[in-house]
Design a protein around this motif. Structure first.
Motif, short mmCIF file in Angstrom:
data_model
loop_
_atom_site.label_atom_id
_atom_site.label_comp_id
_atom_site.label_asym_id
_atom_site.label_seq_id
_atom_site.Cartn_x
_atom_site.Cartn_y
_atom_site.Cartn_z
N VAL A 36 11.07 4.57 0.83
CA VAL A 36 10.40 3.29 1.04
C VAL A 36 10.57 2.91 2.51
O VAL A 36 11.64 3.09 3.08
CB VAL A 36 11.06 2.18 0.16
CG1 VAL A 36 10.34 0.85 0.31
CG2 VAL A 36 11.11 2.60 -1.30
N ILE A 37 9.51 2.35 3.09
CA ILE A 37 9.60 1.84 4.46
C ILE A 37 9.50 0.33 4.43
O ILE A 37 8.64 -0.22 3.74
CB ILE A 37 8.45 2.39 5.34
CG1 ILE A 37 8.44 3.92 5.33
CG2 ILE A 37 8.57 1.87 6.77
CD1 ILE A 37 7.24 4.52 6.05
N LYS A 80 0.83 -1.21 0.00
CA LYS A 80 0.00 0.00 0.00
C LYS A 80 0.86 1.25 0.00
O LYS A 80 1.86 1.30 0.69
CB LYS A 80 -0.86 0.00 1.26
CG LYS A 80 -2.10 -0.80 1.07
CD LYS A 80 -3.09 -0.47 2.19
CE LYS A 80 -4.20 -1.48 2.14
NZ LYS A 80 -4.37 -2.23 3.34
N LYS A 81 0.45 2.22 -0.79
CA LYS A 81 1.15 3.49 -0.74
C LYS A 81 0.51 4.33 0.35
O LYS A 81 -0.71 4.50 0.36
CB LYS A 81 1.05 4.20 -2.08
CG LYS A 81 1.96 3.55 -3.11
CD LYS A 81 2.18 4.44 -4.29
CE LYS A 81 3.22 3.82 -5.20
NZ LYS A 81 3.48 4.64 -6.35
N ARG A 82 1.34 4.79 1.25
CA ARG A 82 0.80 5.58 2.35
C ARG A 82 0.88 7.05 1.98
O ARG A 82 1.92 7.53 1.55
CB ARG A 82 1.65 5.33 3.61
CG ARG A 82 1.12 6.03 4.81
CD ARG A 82 1.91 5.61 6.02
NE ARG A 82 3.32 5.97 5.94
CZ ARG A 82 3.78 7.20 6.11
NH1 ARG A 82 2.95 8.20 6.35
NH2 ARG A 82 5.06 7.45 6.04
N LYS A 83 -0.23 7.72 2.12
CA LYS A 83 -0.21 9.16 1.83
C LYS A 83 0.56 9.84 2.94
O LYS A 83 0.33 9.60 4.11
CB LYS A 83 -1.63 9.69 1.79
CG LYS A 83 -2.23 9.57 0.43
CD LYS A 83 -2.97 10.84 0.03
CE LYS A 83 -3.24 10.84 -1.45
NZ LYS A 83 -4.62 10.93 -1.77
N ASN A 84 1.50 10.64 2.53
CA ASN A 84 2.26 11.35 3.53
C ASN A 84 1.34 12.27 4.31
O ASN A 84 0.51 12.95 3.74
CB ASN A 84 3.30 12.21 2.82
CG ASN A 84 4.64 11.94 3.36
OD1 ASN A 84 4.83 10.93 4.03
ND2 ASN A 84 5.55 12.81 3.09
N ARG A 85 1.51 12.25 5.62
CA ARG A 85 0.68 13.16 6.39
C ARG A 85 1.10 14.58 6.08
O ARG A 85 2.28 14.88 6.03
CB ARG A 85 0.94 12.95 7.87
CG ARG A 85 0.42 11.66 8.38
CD ARG A 85 1.16 11.33 9.64
NE ARG A 85 0.35 10.42 10.43
CZ ARG A 85 -0.21 10.75 11.56
NH1 ARG A 85 -0.05 11.93 12.07
NH2 ARG A 85 -0.94 9.89 12.21
N ALA A 89 0.34 16.40 -1.88
CA ALA A 89 0.47 15.11 -1.18
C ALA A 89 1.61 14.33 -1.82
O ALA A 89 1.86 14.44 -3.02
CB ALA A 89 -0.83 14.34 -1.31
N TYR A 90 2.33 13.61 -1.02
CA TYR A 90 3.44 12.80 -1.51
C TYR A 90 3.20 11.35 -1.09
O TYR A 90 2.49 11.11 -0.11
CB TYR A 90 4.77 13.28 -0.91
CG TYR A 90 5.12 14.69 -1.32
CD1 TYR A 90 5.90 14.91 -2.45
CD2 TYR A 90 4.66 15.79 -0.60
CE1 TYR A 90 6.22 16.20 -2.83
CE2 TYR A 90 4.99 17.07 -0.97
CZ TYR A 90 5.77 17.28 -2.09
OH TYR A 90 6.08 18.55 -2.47
N THR A 91 3.79 10.46 -1.78
CA THR A 91 3.60 9.05 -1.39
C THR A 91 4.91 8.42 -0.96
O THR A 91 5.98 8.72 -1.49
CB THR A 91 3.00 8.22 -2.54
OG1 THR A 91 3.80 8.42 -3.70
CG2 THR A 91 1.57 8.57 -2.81
N ILE A 92 4.77 7.55 0.02
CA ILE A 92 5.90 6.77 0.52
C ILE A 92 5.44 5.31 0.46
O ILE A 92 4.39 4.97 1.00
CB ILE A 92 6.23 7.15 1.98
CG1 ILE A 92 6.70 8.60 2.10
CG2 ILE A 92 7.23 6.19 2.61
CD1 ILE A 92 8.11 8.86 1.61
N LEU A 93 6.22 4.49 -0.20
CA LEU A 93 5.88 3.07 -0.30
C LEU A 93 6.14 2.40 1.05
O LEU A 93 7.23 2.59 1.62
CB LEU A 93 6.79 2.46 -1.37
CG LEU A 93 6.35 1.22 -2.10
CD1 LEU A 93 5.02 1.46 -2.80
CD2 LEU A 93 7.42 0.85 -3.14
N ALA A 125 13.05 11.46 2.18
CA ALA A 125 13.26 11.32 0.74
C ALA A 125 12.56 12.44 -0.04
O ALA A 125 13.05 12.89 -1.08
CB ALA A 125 12.75 9.96 0.27
N ILE A 126 11.41 12.87 0.48
CA ILE A 126 10.63 13.90 -0.22
C ILE A 126 11.47 15.17 -0.39
O ILE A 126 11.45 15.81 -1.43
CB ILE A 126 9.34 14.21 0.57
CG1 ILE A 126 8.46 12.95 0.61
CG2 ILE A 126 8.58 15.38 -0.05
CD1 ILE A 126 7.42 12.98 1.70
N ALA A 127 12.25 15.47 0.65
CA ALA A 127 13.05 16.69 0.60
C ALA A 127 14.18 16.59 -0.43
O ALA A 127 14.69 17.62 -0.90
CB ALA A 127 13.64 16.98 1.98
#
Ligand SMILES: Cc1ncc(C[n+]2csc(CCOP(=O)(O)OP(=O)(O)O)c2C)c(N)n1
Ligand SMILES: [Mg+2]
Length: 428
Positions: free
Chosen positions: A277-278, A3-8, A31-35, A269-271
């Motif tokens: 990825v987690i 699941k891709k988690r929506k970055n808070r 919104a950014y995504t983190i796997l 990673a977004i920065a």
């Protein structure tokens, strides 16, 4: 697919200035995504409690969750899983042998352990090809084994023996081999390996090769300036760097909760403008899959990936540290998630790839190999005193240093644009 988690958008912990955006602005927020590959998402935190001069930590949250299953790998087959399982066993048993050697007074200096982190070390390094590069940190002795160093090399190194990789000049795992194993020696200054490995990737690209390079940084070390500089450089240059952020919940005696305010370090990673990825660092299949996908990205010339592996440092910082500051329930929780016990259960009971008898045979084989290596290491000589100054400075002409790399075949280009960088690479 995980699941891709929506970055808070709003941080979990209130911003230090207490500000929150009004909800009318929500629509314009990005919104950014983190796997997130994990099958369980622990929610507990550590709280510092002060009583007079005394400081201790308490766990807040639920520690009663059942142990999740191993996540099925998208890429690993039976033999590869068994091989990784064997590396993890060797990693664990070698460190136990080192602990005993230390207690017998045979080790010069300290010993650093990767207890509880074997899946992260072994399954990550396993994703690299032999011609690719690794820069391990001190807890990644399993990675060194996977890259071709023997338990004998590592034990001799800790005992500062003449036949050790540094010929007795260093007494822990500060060694590498840039000729055969493509391993850059660990650098103690936390984060410094990151720009070095980025440089290796850049050097490879200048030769017209796109390959993956991998290194590690801890939850504590990721706060250093050089971590930012190195990863940012890799990101803008689009270099094939795979960075494992080993979040083992402690940096010396400081809990991760006191090191950073983001919910997950993968959000960093977004920065950098790269994928984050987690994974559950105690699940070898998750470690391998994330490492493999990041290596494949690197090989396609798509740039770096940051992988946060969540796990727990199951001993103190080094052998001198009894880790008494760690709340006992936390150890109990992670002991149930022992990466080797979980993978053994997966290979033997879930997949039935090894019968119990075959498993016993495999374990006995590891013990036998280790015992032979230990015997050899213990009985091998210390360096001759008169050799102390040798190999440190080179007398002119005493030996030839052959460059591993050739002359550039490609213009550096502006790697921030992968297409241009690739085009530059193909120019001879
Ligand atoms: C730049 C720098 N600052 C401080 C240190 C001292 N030091 C060595 S290990 C360590 C803790 C590292 O914690 P973490 O990065 O979480 O890695 P772990 O030990 O948990 O694997 C510190 C502070 C150092 N080696 N380099
Ligand atoms: Mg740590």
């Amino acid at each position: 697919m995980p699941k891709k988690r929506k970055n808070r958008v709003a941080p979990k912990k209130a911003a230090s200035n207490g500000s929150r955006r009004p909800s009318s602005e929500a629509a314009s927020q990005r919104a950014y995504t983190i796997l997130d590959y994990r099958l369980e998402k622990p929610t507990f935190t550590l709280r510092q409690v002060r009583a007079g001069d005394q400081v201790r930590y308490e766990v807040e949250g639920d520690l009663s969750a059942p142990v999740p299953p191993i996540r099925e790998s998208k890429y690993l087959n039976r033999n590869q899983c068994i091989e990784i399982y064997r590396w993890m066993l060797l990693n664990r048993k070698m460190e136990t042998a080192l602990e005993n050697l230390y207690k017998q007074g045979k080790v010069v200096g300290g010993v650093y352990f990767g207890l509880g982190q074997e899946a992260c070390s072994c399954a990550s390094a396993y994703a690299l090809r032999p011609d690719e590069w690794l820069g391990p940190m001190i807890r990644n002795q399993g990675s060194l084994l996977v890259r071709g160093f023997s338990a004998r090399d590592i034990m001799m190194q800790y005992m500062a023996k003449a036949g050790s990789p540094t010929k007795g000049r260093d007494a822990s795992s500060h060694f590498g081999d840039i000729q055969q194993h493509n391993v850059v020696a660990p650098i103690s200054t936390l984060g410094d390996l990151i720009p070095v490995l980025a440089g290796v990737a850049l050097g490879a690209r200048l030769q017209g090769r796109t390959l993956a390079v991998m290194t590690y940084i801890g939850d504590g070390g990721q706060s250093t300036g050089v971590t930012y500089e190195g990863l940012n450089f890799a990101a803008v240059q689009n270099l094939g760097l795979v960075l494992f952020v080993e979040n083992n919940l402690w940096g010396y005696s400081t809990p991760a909760d006191m090191q950073f305010r983001v919910q997950d370090l993968a959000e960093r990673a977004i920065a950098y403008g790269i994928p984050g990825v987690i994974i559950d660092g105690t699940d070898a299949c998750q470690v391998y899959d994330a490492a493999h996908e990041a290596c494949e990205r690197a090989r396609r010339g798509e740039g770096p990936t940051l992988i946060e592996a969540k796990m727990m440092r199951m001993k103190g910082h080094a052998i001198h540290d009894a880790a008494e500051y760690v709340p006992k329930p936390l150890f109990d929780y992670w002991r149930q998630r022992d990466p080797i016990a979980r993978f053994e259960n997966y290979v033997v009971n879930v997949k039935k790839w090894l019968s119990p008898a075959e498993n016993r045979e495999l374990i006995a084989g590891v013990d036998q190999q280790l015992e032979a290596d230990r015997e050899f290491a213990v009985n091998s000589p210390m360096p001759a005193p008169e050799s102390a100054a040798g190999g440190v400075y080179c007398e002119e002409g005493c030996h030839e240093i052959k460059p591993k790399y050739e002359m550039p075949k490609a213009r550096a280009g502006t790697a921030a644009d992968p297409k241009r960088a690739e085009a530059a690479v193909h120019l001879k």
